[in-house]
Design an enzyme around this catalytic site. Sequence first.
Site, PDB file in Angstrom:
ATOM      1  N   SER A 137      12.577  11.117 -12.759  1.00  0.00           N
ATOM      2  CA  SER A 137      11.874  12.251 -12.168  1.00  0.00           C
ATOM      3  C   SER A 137      12.605  12.849 -10.961  1.00  0.00           C
ATOM      4  O   SER A 137      13.769  13.203 -11.049  1.00  0.00           O
ATOM      5  CB  SER A 137      10.467  11.782 -11.809  1.00  0.00           C
TER       6      SER A 137
ATOM      7  N   GLY B  85       2.935   3.273  -5.023  1.00  0.00           N
ATOM      8  CA  GLY B  85       3.057   2.667  -6.340  1.00  0.00           C
ATOM      9  C   GLY B  85       4.471   2.775  -6.881  1.00  0.00           C
ATOM     10  O   GLY B  85       4.763   2.300  -7.982  1.00  0.00           O
ATOM     11  N   THR B  86       5.355   3.404  -6.142  1.00  0.00           N
ATOM     12  CA  THR B  86       6.713   3.618  -6.651  1.00  0.00           C
ATOM     13  C   THR B  86       7.801   3.124  -5.694  1.00  0.00           C
ATOM     14  O   THR B  86       8.966   3.115  -6.047  1.00  0.00           O
ATOM     15  CB  THR B  86       6.988   5.112  -6.907  1.00  0.00           C
TER      16      THR B  86
HETATM   17  C1  16G Z   1       4.493   8.878  -9.560  1.00  0.00           C
HETATM   18  C2  16G Z   1       3.414   9.649 -10.269  1.00  0.00           C
HETATM   19  C3  16G Z   1       2.969  10.813  -9.426  1.00  0.00           C
HETATM   20  C4  16G Z   1       2.505  10.303  -8.080  1.00  0.00           C
HETATM   21  C5  16G Z   1       3.564   9.466  -7.421  1.00  0.00           C
HETATM   22  C6  16G Z   1       3.024   8.780  -6.194  1.00  0.00           C
HETATM   23  C7  16G Z   1       3.175  10.053 -12.639  1.00  0.00           C
HETATM   24  C8  16G Z   1       3.781  10.597 -13.887  1.00  0.00           C
HETATM   25  N1  16G Z   1       3.896  10.169 -11.542  1.00  0.00           N
HETATM   26  O1  16G Z   1       5.634   9.651  -9.384  1.00  0.00           O
HETATM   27  O2  16G Z   1       1.939  11.444 -10.104  1.00  0.00           O
HETATM   28  O3  16G Z   1       2.180  11.371  -7.245  1.00  0.00           O
HETATM   29  O4  16G Z   1       3.973   8.452  -8.327  1.00  0.00           O
HETATM   30  O5  16G Z   1       3.995   7.943  -5.650  1.00  0.00           O
HETATM   31  O6  16G Z   1       2.077   9.528 -12.649  1.00  0.00           O
HETATM   32  P1  16G Z   1       3.652   6.859  -4.570  1.00  0.00           P
HETATM   33  O7  16G Z   1       2.658   5.895  -5.173  1.00  0.00           O
HETATM   34  O8  16G Z   1       4.967   6.239  -4.259  1.00  0.00           O
HETATM   35  O9  16G Z   1       3.083   7.564  -3.395  1.00  0.00           O
HETATM   36 MG    MG Z   2       8.606  14.271 -12.414  1.00  0.00          MG
END
Ligand code: 16G
Ligand code: MG
Length: 547
Positions: A66, A504-505
């Site tokens: 992404s 979450g990422t």
């Molecule tokens: C991911 C999610 C996005 C969300 C982001 C939050 C999908 C396809 N993508 O990129 O929607 O805004 O995580 O990230 O669900 P964070 O948990 O690191 O704040």
């Molecule tokens: Mg994307």
Amino acid sequence: MTSFAKVAEHSARHPKPEGVTFEYGTAGFRTLGETLASTVFRSALLAALRSQSKQGRVIGVMITASHNHERDNGVKLVDPMGEMLQQSWEGYCTDIANADSDAQVVHILESIVKAEGIDTSIQPKVAYARDTRPSGPLLQAALEDGLTALEVEVTNYGVVTTPQLHYFVRCLNTEHSSAPYGDPTESGYNEKYGQAFLRLVEGKPQPSTLHIDAANGVGAPQVRKLADAIASPYFSIDVRNSDTETLGKLNIDCGADYVKSNQRPPAGTSLAPGGRYCSFDGDADRIVYYYADEHGIFHLLDGDKISTLVATYLRDLVAAAGLSDLQVGVVQTAYANGSSTSYIKDTLRLPTVFAKTGVKHLHHEAERMSIGAYFEANGHGTVLFNPSAVDKLQEAKPTTPAQADAIGRLWALRDLINESVGDAMSDMLLVETILICKGWTLAQWDAAYTDLPSRLLKVVVNDRNIFKTTNAEQTLTSPPGLQDVVDALVAKFPKGRSFVRPSGTEDAVRVYAEAATRSDCDQLAYAVAGAVFDKAGGRGERPAEFL
Ligand code: 16G
Ligand code: MG
């Protein structure tokens, strides 16, 4: 009968790197591309089992990271209707990605077959694609090796956007049903959305050129193909940041995430007053619009602005169609600007609910509404028409030409929207449609409400897993006592709002704050971030720009 006989041998070609733990997070696995081959190989195996557990329906696999840096990559599975993988399977993904040996990989597959009661005599089917990242071809080869090991029937879509792959999966699985979603090809995609767009806008005044920042990603070639298919002055575009060949350019100083996070245009883009601009992210599932006013001041039209524009338009159409029992609702996350939430509730008088961050959570909430518009503030979202709403549209008996027209437009809108997942290209056509039909400039769209100043900070802590939330991530339940501190800080600022959630990422905690003025907002954000740092094991430098 699928046999696991070849799995161990193939798995041995993709050894798991030592000392790395993988996690199927909010949007699948995501980390350094060079460490991901074993995980992608193993994801192929799981996609095959998932397909068998769904009676041989097609499962999608997308290789993308992404908006992340080019050296990152990721992989996620797509369920049969083009939605994100069912959450109960995410644990299987994490387990198999972390298996220590090839024998354990096989063992996990066997235990999933047992736990899910999978009939392994079913022919598994998988459709896959990747974005433009340099690590993509190698990871694709690992994926293909996994698919070969389980003799999966495959469709390779090459280099496409994430939402295109979601669309293809939905099309493949509905191809022979009573409601086929579309032709499962790139040209089928362009045809479906392009034709719906033209049906909705023809006869109205033509808009000026739309300048699209494609983040130097896969959206660049794909939006050009879409424009070629539409071939109409109603969609006159100028694609910028379209270099997918030169290394080091993807998502750098451009793209939807950059524009939203920095609240400024992509580097090197000067905005002409009155000009129309938008940015995609690196895999084209997010979009934000922006413009400069006559004083040259930058204005962002983010996911909240898109959802309010779309919800207003749908609400008015439903009313014009005489379908008063069709309720339009809006799903947001805690990141939605407080002004947008008040506008939806108080001015539009539409129901709104909050979901946890991540598309799958919003999607599920929107499924419960008749017509549910869901958007994250970062520009990711779409609209869902509940089957009961589709029935009502089908049964509708217009008594005036105006009602018949509104019903026809609702059908066309349904064709224009990618219901499988948020899609920058489909969302762009939706926004363009509404602006053309209303004859609006971006400034007129922006006039609905004014955003409260907001700030998003990141705090690195020893263990982000101690952070637990409830109430759609707006309230901390752990660490104990921290929410009380946040509440006390928020109470000091007019229109103050703040929340803390684990990412979450990324291995970090996010702090969001908004308040009536920029200075209050920044003070609140840094005070909350400081409290998180002090009370919950902050690492590195204490966030303290203003205090
Ligand atoms: C991911 C999610 C996005 C969300 C982001 C939050 C999908 C396809 N993508 O990129 O929607 O805004 O995580 O990230 O669900 P964070 O948990 O690191 O704040
Ligand atoms: Mg994307």
